[in-house]
Design a protein around this motif. Structure first.
Motif, mmCIF file in Angstrom:
data_model
loop_
_atom_site.group_PDB
_atom_site.id
_atom_site.type_symbol
_atom_site.label_atom_id
_atom_site.label_comp_id
_atom_site.label_asym_id
_atom_site.label_seq_id
_atom_site.Cartn_x
_atom_site.Cartn_y
_atom_site.Cartn_z
ATOM 1 N N ILE A 66 0.898 -1.177 0.184
ATOM 2 C CA ILE A 66 0.055 0.056 -0.225
ATOM 3 C C ILE A 66 0.914 1.295 -0.129
ATOM 4 C CG2 ILE A 66 -1.605 1.377 1.427
ATOM 5 C CD1 ILE A 66 -2.812 -1.468 2.458
ATOM 6 N N SER A 69 2.820 1.906 -3.422
ATOM 7 C CA SER A 69 1.826 2.133 -4.555
ATOM 8 C C SER A 69 1.293 3.402 -4.334
ATOM 9 C CB SER A 69 0.691 0.801 -4.647
ATOM 10 O OG SER A 69 1.176 -0.612 -4.719
ATOM 11 N N THR A 70 0.951 3.831 -3.206
ATOM 12 C CA THR A 70 0.325 5.073 -2.888
ATOM 13 C C THR A 70 1.256 6.236 -3.515
ATOM 14 O OG1 THR A 70 -0.786 4.432 -0.994
ATOM 15 C CG2 THR A 70 -0.425 6.773 -1.204
ATOM 16 N N VAL A 114 -2.031 11.092 0.995
ATOM 17 C CA VAL A 114 -3.176 9.853 0.680
ATOM 18 C C VAL A 114 -4.226 10.871 0.389
ATOM 19 C CG1 VAL A 114 -4.968 8.465 1.997
ATOM 20 C CG2 VAL A 114 -2.509 8.062 2.244
ATOM 21 N N THR A 117 -3.824 12.284 -3.104
ATOM 22 C CA THR A 117 -3.802 11.187 -4.050
ATOM 23 C C THR A 117 -5.425 10.866 -4.273
ATOM 24 O OG1 THR A 117 -1.941 10.381 -3.511
ATOM 25 C CG2 THR A 117 -3.465 8.848 -4.842
ATOM 26 N N ALA A 144 0.753 -0.389 -10.189
ATOM 27 C CA ALA A 144 0.455 0.410 -8.784
ATOM 28 C C ALA A 144 -0.802 0.229 -8.083
ATOM 29 C CB ALA A 144 1.005 1.826 -8.703
ATOM 30 N N THR A 147 -1.339 -3.390 -7.155
ATOM 31 C CA THR A 147 -0.719 -3.858 -6.104
ATOM 32 C C THR A 147 -1.199 -3.173 -4.775
ATOM 33 O OG1 THR A 147 1.225 -4.544 -7.233
ATOM 34 C CG2 THR A 147 1.494 -4.042 -4.837
ATOM 35 N N TYR A 148 -1.660 -1.940 -4.931
ATOM 36 C CA TYR A 148 -2.533 -1.129 -4.045
ATOM 37 C C TYR A 148 -3.499 -1.926 -3.527
ATOM 38 C CZ TYR A 148 -4.815 2.410 -1.318
ATOM 39 O OH TYR A 148 -5.391 3.092 -0.379
ATOM 40 N N GLN A 192 -5.749 1.281 8.745
ATOM 41 C CA GLN A 192 -5.590 1.779 7.171
ATOM 42 C C GLN A 192 -6.749 1.711 6.497
ATOM 43 O OE1 GLN A 192 -1.494 0.615 5.365
ATOM 44 N NE2 GLN A 192 -2.297 -1.211 5.876
ATOM 45 N N THR A 196 -7.206 3.488 3.065
ATOM 46 C CA THR A 196 -7.249 2.484 1.771
ATOM 47 C C THR A 196 -8.740 2.762 0.962
ATOM 48 O OG1 THR A 196 -8.002 0.510 3.253
ATOM 49 C CG2 THR A 196 -5.809 0.861 2.748
ATOM 50 N N GLY A 200 -8.850 3.524 -2.742
ATOM 51 C CA GLY A 200 -9.509 2.503 -3.334
ATOM 52 C C GLY A 200 -10.581 2.985 -4.111
ATOM 53 N N VAL A 226 6.281 -2.590 -8.497
ATOM 54 C CA VAL A 226 5.762 -1.032 -8.443
ATOM 55 C C VAL A 226 7.179 -0.195 -8.763
ATOM 56 C CG1 VAL A 226 4.964 1.094 -6.952
ATOM 57 C CG2 VAL A 226 4.159 -1.556 -6.854
#
Length: 229
Positions: A66, A69-70, A114, A117, A144, A147-148, A192, A196, A200, A226
Motif C-alpha cells: 500500500i 503503490s500510494t 493519501v 492522491t 501500482a 498492487t495497492y 488503514q 485505503t 481504493g 511497483v
C-alpha cells in the motif's frame, strides 16, 4: 466491482470495532486462510507462534504494498509543486531529533499524501491525465493500482481473522506474552481502513470505466512490481 464496495464497508466496520473500548472487539468475522491451522471463531489451543508470525508478516507485506503503490500513484498524478512540497516536508520531518515527534510528523505528511492522491483520482480530469500517459507509464500506474488493491485485500483477510487469533493467543499461556505486540499489529491493520478506502474507491471507479487498469480478485494473487520515480 460491487465486491470492492462491500470490502471497504467491511474494513471500515472492522476499524470501528477495533477502536471501540471493549478489549475483545477484534475483527468482524471468523479466521480465514491468512492464519493457517486455525479455523472458526473459537479460542483455540491450536494457535501457534507460527500463526502469529504469518499474521505479522502478511500485515507487513500489505503495508509495504500500500505504501509503495500510494507513493507511485501520488507522483504519477500530482503537480510538480505538490511533489516538491511533499519531498521538502519529508526531508524536514526526518531532521526532528525526537523519534516519536519525527514519526508523528512523517505520518501526518503521509496522511496528506493519501488525501492528495484521493483528490487527484476523484478529479474531473483524471481520465485526461491517464490518456496523456505514455504506454510505459500507464502500465506502471496499472501495476501500482493492482498492487495497492492487493494490499487492501490482504488487510481484509487479516481483519477477518484477527478476532480468533487474538482470542486464541490470549487463552494460550505460552503465547500470551506476544499478545500486546499482536494487538498493535491488528490495530494498525484496522487503522488503514479509512485511508485505503479513500484511494481504493477512486481506483475502482477507474477500473469500472474501462480497460485502463485491472484489479486483483484474490488476496493470493501475486503482486506486480511497483516502479519508482
Amino acid at each position: 466491482m460491487k465486491k470492492y464496495s462491500i470490502l471497504f464497508g467491511s474494513l471500515l466496520a472492522t476499524a470501528l470495532a477495533i477502536n471501540a473500548p471493549q478489549a475483545s472487539a477484534f475483527g468482524i468475522s471468523s479466521l480465514t486462510s491468512a492464519i493457517p491451522g486455525v479455523s472458526g471463531g473459537a479460542a483455540s489451543s491450536n494457535v501457534s507462534a507460527a500463526d502469529i508470525d504469518v499474521f505479522i508478516k502478511t500485515a507487513q507485506d500489505a503495508d509495504a504494498m500500500i505504501a509503495s503503490s500510494t507513493d507511485y500513484i501520488f507522483r504519477a498524478l500530482a503537480d510538480k509543486a505538490d511533489i516538491e512540497k511533499y519531498e521538502a516536508g519529508m526531508a524536514q520531518a526526518r531532521t526532528i531529533a525526537d523519534p516519536k515527534e519525527q514519526q508523528a510528523a512523517i505520518d501526518k505528511i503521509k496522511d496528506d499524501e493519501v488525501t492528495a492522491t484521493q483528490k487527484q483520482l476523484a478529479s474531473a480530469d483524471i481520465q485526461q491525465k491517464l490518456n496523456g500517459m505514455s504506454k510505459e507509464k500507464l502500465k506502471a500506474f496499472g501495476n501500482a493500482a493492482f498492487t495497492y488493491m492487493l494490499g487492501v485485500l490482504k488487510d481484509k483477510q487479516l481483519a477477518d481473522g484477527s478476532r480468533a487469533l487474538v482470542t486464541g493467543v490470549a487463552a494460550n499461556p505460552v503465547l500470551v506474552g506476544r499478545l500486546a505486540a499482536l494487538k498493535d499489529v491488528v490495530s494498525s491493520v484496522s487503522s488503514q481502513a479509512v485511508n485505503t478506502a479513500k484511494i481504493g474507491d477512486g481506483l475502482v471507479k477507474i477500473a469500472s470505466a474501462g480497460k485502463v487498469i485491472t484489479l486483483p480478485t484474490s488476496s493470493s494473487d501475486k503482486a506486480k512490481a511497483v516502479a519508482t520515480f
